[in-house]
Design a protein around this motif. Structure first.
Motif, PDB file in Angstrom:
ATOM      1  N   ARG A 148      42.580  38.957  34.945  1.00  0.00           N
ATOM      2  CA  ARG A 148      43.362  40.053  35.527  1.00  0.00           C
ATOM      3  C   ARG A 148      44.409  40.576  34.563  1.00  0.00           C
ATOM      4  NH1 ARG A 148      43.497  36.511  40.970  1.00  0.00           N
ATOM      5  NH2 ARG A 148      41.525  37.258  41.875  1.00  0.00           N
ATOM      6  N   ARG A 149      44.907  39.710  33.708  1.00  0.00           N
ATOM      7  CA  ARG A 149      45.857  40.181  32.698  1.00  0.00           C
ATOM      8  C   ARG A 149      45.151  40.867  31.544  1.00  0.00           C
ATOM      9  NH1 ARG A 149      50.727  35.703  31.998  1.00  0.00           N
ATOM     10  NH2 ARG A 149      51.530  35.891  34.118  1.00  0.00           N
ATOM     11  N   LEU A 150      43.898  40.504  31.333  1.00  0.00           N
ATOM     12  CA  LEU A 150      43.135  41.110  30.243  1.00  0.00           C
ATOM     13  C   LEU A 150      42.882  42.591  30.511  1.00  0.00           C
ATOM     14  CD1 LEU A 150      41.418  40.850  27.637  1.00  0.00           C
ATOM     15  CD2 LEU A 150      39.489  40.221  29.110  1.00  0.00           C
ATOM     16  N   HIS A 151      42.511  42.910  31.762  1.00  0.00           N
ATOM     17  CA  HIS A 151      42.200  44.309  32.065  1.00  0.00           C
ATOM     18  C   HIS A 151      42.359  44.549  33.565  1.00  0.00           C
ATOM     19  CE1 HIS A 151      40.043  48.140  32.250  1.00  0.00           C
ATOM     20  NE2 HIS A 151      40.191  48.198  30.941  1.00  0.00           N
ATOM     21  N   PRO A 152      42.942  45.698  33.958  1.00  0.00           N
ATOM     22  CA  PRO A 152      43.128  45.992  35.390  1.00  0.00           C
ATOM     23  C   PRO A 152      41.819  46.090  36.169  1.00  0.00           C
ATOM     24  CG  PRO A 152      43.716  47.892  34.019  1.00  0.00           C
ATOM     25  CD  PRO A 152      43.553  46.734  33.103  1.00  0.00           C
ATOM     26  N   LEU A 153      40.702  46.240  35.473  1.00  0.00           N
ATOM     27  CA  LEU A 153      39.406  46.303  36.134  1.00  0.00           C
ATOM     28  C   LEU A 153      39.160  45.087  37.018  1.00  0.00           C
ATOM     29  CD1 LEU A 153      36.646  47.947  36.072  1.00  0.00           C
ATOM     30  CD2 LEU A 153      35.910  46.273  34.389  1.00  0.00           C
ATOM     31  N   TRP A 154      39.700  43.935  36.611  1.00  0.00           N
ATOM     32  CA  TRP A 154      39.440  42.684  37.327  1.00  0.00           C
ATOM     33  C   TRP A 154      40.447  42.398  38.432  1.00  0.00           C
ATOM     34  CZ3 TRP A 154      34.771  41.613  36.019  1.00  0.00           C
ATOM     35  CH2 TRP A 154      34.325  41.796  34.701  1.00  0.00           C
ATOM     36  N   GLN A 155      41.392  43.287  38.631  1.00  0.00           N
ATOM     37  CA  GLN A 155      42.462  43.019  39.588  1.00  0.00           C
ATOM     38  C   GLN A 155      41.932  42.758  41.001  1.00  0.00           C
ATOM     39  OE1 GLN A 155      45.687  42.533  39.221  1.00  0.00           O
ATOM     40  NE2 GLN A 155      45.782  42.952  37.040  1.00  0.00           N
ATOM     41  N   GLN A 156      40.907  43.489  41.411  1.00  0.00           N
ATOM     42  CA  GLN A 156      40.433  43.375  42.788  1.00  0.00           C
ATOM     43  C   GLN A 156      39.280  42.380  42.943  1.00  0.00           C
ATOM     44  OE1 GLN A 156      39.650  47.195  44.526  1.00  0.00           O
ATOM     45  NE2 GLN A 156      41.649  48.021  43.976  1.00  0.00           N
ATOM     46  N   ALA A 157      38.861  41.796  41.855  1.00  0.00           N
ATOM     47  CA  ALA A 157      37.780  40.804  41.931  1.00  0.00           C
ATOM     48  C   ALA A 157      38.320  39.505  42.505  1.00  0.00           C
ATOM     49  CB  ALA A 157      37.180  40.569  40.552  1.00  0.00           C
ATOM     50  N   ARG A 188      31.013  50.267  36.019  1.00  0.00           N
ATOM     51  CA  ARG A 188      31.940  50.770  37.041  1.00  0.00           C
ATOM     52  C   ARG A 188      32.097  52.283  36.952  1.00  0.00           C
ATOM     53  NH1 ARG A 188      33.503  51.840  41.013  1.00  0.00           N
ATOM     54  NH2 ARG A 188      35.362  51.261  42.190  1.00  0.00           N
ATOM     55  N   SER A 189      31.974  52.843  35.747  1.00  0.00           N
ATOM     56  CA  SER A 189      32.173  54.283  35.591  1.00  0.00           C
ATOM     57  C   SER A 189      31.045  55.102  36.199  1.00  0.00           C
ATOM     58  CB  SER A 189      32.312  54.641  34.101  1.00  0.00           C
ATOM     59  OG  SER A 189      31.090  54.407  33.417  1.00  0.00           O
ATOM     60  N   THR A 190      29.884  54.470  36.414  1.00  0.00           N
ATOM     61  CA  THR A 190      28.733  55.206  36.952  1.00  0.00           C
ATOM     62  C   THR A 190      28.349  54.748  38.351  1.00  0.00           C
ATOM     63  OG1 THR A 190      27.200  53.640  35.917  1.00  0.00           O
ATOM     64  CG2 THR A 190      27.803  55.588  34.647  1.00  0.00           C
ATOM     65  N   ALA A 191      29.068  53.744  38.869  1.00  0.00           N
ATOM     66  CA  ALA A 191      28.721  53.196  40.176  1.00  0.00           C
ATOM     67  C   ALA A 191      29.782  53.556  41.206  1.00  0.00           C
ATOM     68  CB  ALA A 191      28.574  51.684  40.085  1.00  0.00           C
ATOM     69  N   SER A 192      29.328  53.851  42.389  1.00  0.00           N
ATOM     70  CA  SER A 192      30.268  54.140  43.479  1.00  0.00           C
ATOM     71  C   SER A 192      30.421  52.936  44.395  1.00  0.00           C
ATOM     72  CB  SER A 192      29.771  55.339  44.285  1.00  0.00           C
ATOM     73  OG  SER A 192      28.466  55.089  44.793  1.00  0.00           O
ATOM     74  N   ALA A 193      29.721  51.848  44.080  1.00  0.00           N
ATOM     75  CA  ALA A 193      29.755  50.657  44.924  1.00  0.00           C
ATOM     76  C   ALA A 193      31.090  49.940  44.794  1.00  0.00           C
ATOM     77  CB  ALA A 193      28.609  49.724  44.542  1.00  0.00           C
ATOM     78  N   GLY A 194      31.326  49.021  45.712  1.00  0.00           N
ATOM     79  CA  GLY A 194      32.549  48.239  45.674  1.00  0.00           C
ATOM     80  C   GLY A 194      32.515  47.177  44.598  1.00  0.00           C
ATOM     81  N   CYS A 195      33.606  46.460  44.491  1.00  0.00           N
ATOM     82  CA  CYS A 195      33.784  45.467  43.428  1.00  0.00           C
ATOM     83  C   CYS A 195      32.682  44.413  43.432  1.00  0.00           C
ATOM     84  CB  CYS A 195      35.159  44.815  43.587  1.00  0.00           C
ATOM     85  SG  CYS A 195      35.549  43.609  42.303  1.00  0.00           S
ATOM     86  N   ARG A 196      32.375  43.871  44.605  1.00  0.00           N
ATOM     87  CA  ARG A 196      31.364  42.821  44.684  1.00  0.00           C
ATOM     88  C   ARG A 196      30.008  43.319  44.165  1.00  0.00           C
ATOM     89  NH1 ARG A 196      30.647  38.122  47.473  1.00  0.00           N
ATOM     90  NH2 ARG A 196      32.641  38.402  48.544  1.00  0.00           N
ATOM     91  N   GLU A 197      29.668  44.580  44.516  1.00  0.00           N
ATOM     92  CA  GLU A 197      28.359  45.112  44.133  1.00  0.00           C
ATOM     93  C   GLU A 197      28.227  45.292  42.627  1.00  0.00           C
ATOM     94  OE1 GLU A 197      30.157  46.146  46.637  1.00  0.00           O
ATOM     95  OE2 GLU A 197      28.868  45.569  48.319  1.00  0.00           O
ATOM     96  N   TRP A 198      29.273  45.843  41.962  1.00  0.00           N
ATOM     97  CA  TRP A 198      29.095  46.038  40.521  1.00  0.00           C
ATOM     98  C   TRP A 198      29.221  44.733  39.749  1.00  0.00           C
ATOM     99  CZ3 TRP A 198      33.260  44.799  37.578  1.00  0.00           C
ATOM    100  CH2 TRP A 198      34.565  45.040  38.075  1.00  0.00           C
ATOM    101  N   ILE A 199      29.894  43.753  40.315  1.00  0.00           N
ATOM    102  CA  ILE A 199      29.884  42.431  39.686  1.00  0.00           C
ATOM    103  C   ILE A 199      28.482  41.826  39.779  1.00  0.00           C
ATOM    104  CG2 ILE A 199      30.680  40.047  39.966  1.00  0.00           C
ATOM    105  CD1 ILE A 199      33.485  41.117  40.361  1.00  0.00           C
ATOM    106  N   GLU A 200      27.798  42.053  40.901  1.00  0.00           N
ATOM    107  CA  GLU A 200      26.424  41.574  41.021  1.00  0.00           C
ATOM    108  C   GLU A 200      25.518  42.268  40.005  1.00  0.00           C
ATOM    109  OE1 GLU A 200      25.245  39.030  42.664  1.00  0.00           O
ATOM    110  OE2 GLU A 200      27.281  38.618  43.365  1.00  0.00           O
ATOM    111  N   GLN A 201      25.822  43.530  39.693  1.00  0.00           N
ATOM    112  CA  GLN A 201      25.052  44.224  38.665  1.00  0.00           C
ATOM    113  C   GLN A 201      25.253  43.567  37.301  1.00  0.00           C
ATOM    114  OE1 GLN A 201      25.221  48.556  38.587  1.00  0.00           O
ATOM    115  NE2 GLN A 201      25.951  48.584  40.711  1.00  0.00           N
ATOM    116  N   ILE A 202      26.470  43.122  37.039  1.00  0.00           N
ATOM    117  CA  ILE A 202      26.735  42.418  35.777  1.00  0.00           C
ATOM    118  C   ILE A 202      25.920  41.130  35.723  1.00  0.00           C
ATOM    119  CG2 ILE A 202      28.485  41.204  34.425  1.00  0.00           C
ATOM    120  CD1 ILE A 202      30.537  43.178  35.484  1.00  0.00           C
TER     121      ILE A 202
END
Length: 212
Positions: A148-157, A188-202
């Motif tokens: 979470r400190r590395l990047h705000p992208l992970w704040q809601q994970a 995340r820039s091309t997905a409209s899904a929520g946090c859980r969904e794009w993490i599953e894509q990863i």
């Protein structure tokens, strides 16, 4: 002298640069070297890192005098990355600089995990290395905070999701988290899904080999 060691990707250089960010820039001397540098490479690296004018003098004595003059003008922190690649002659050059200054020279030597033995077997470090430190991969409990400190992208994970990504791919290594963040931003820039969904894509990309 400080010897900093650790496995590849754990954040040795990043950690040093983060600490040095709190020091005035003119007090820091980051040395960039080619593989297996000779003393001449070190002289040239110091010449450029200290912002000395012109090209490094061909005469080693003249070059050394200029380098020592600047290093002796005030406290400096010299950082040498990949220090395990230094030749015995290059280590001796660092010893020469250290011993030539009345107060020594604060020098940070960074080496990979496999390079630690090289540093420990270097005679000149035996009486000059005041501190040895190893940076280890992050413990699983620290991963959510670090991500979470590395990047705000992970704040809601969720913490469990971050620990899962770490166990599957990063294994506590900052460099691998930087790679994960790069891919996560693209997804995340091309997905409209929520946090859980794009993490599953990863995770899916890990499984098909798209993230290595």
């Amino acid at each position: 002298m400080l010897c900093l060691t650790g496995a590849s990707g754990v954040g040795k250089t990043f950690g040093v640069e983060a600490v040095l960010a709190g020091h005035p820039a003119h007090r820091v001397c980051m040395i960039s070297l080619p593989s297996r540098p000779a003393p001449a490479d070190l002289r040239a690296a110091f010449h450029h890192a200290l912002d000395l004018p012109g090209s490094p003098p061909d005469d080693p004595g003249v070059c050394d005098a200029a380098v020592l003059d600047v290093l002796g003008a005030g406290p400096r922190i010299v950082v040498v990355d990949e220090a395990h690649q230094l030749s015995p002659a290059a280590f001796e050059y660092l010893r020469y600089l250290y011993d030539s200054l009345p107060d020594g020279l604060c020098t940070v030597l960074i080496a990979g995990e496999r390079g630690e033995r090289v540093l420990r077997e270097t005679p000149m470090l035996g009486t000059r290395a005041a501190l040895w430190r190893e940076i280890r991969p992050l413990d699983a409990d620290l991963v959510p905070l670090a991500a979470r400190r590395l990047h705000p992208l992970w704040q809601q994970a969720a913490a469990a999701q971050l620990r899962r990504l770490d166990g599957r791919f990063a294994r506590g290594r900052l460099r691998r988290w930087a790679l994960l963040t790069h891919h996560a931003r693209r997804i995340r820039s091309t997905a409209s899904a929520g946090c859980r969904e794009w993490i599953e894509q990863i995770v899916a990309r890990m499984d098909d080999g798209s993230i290595r």
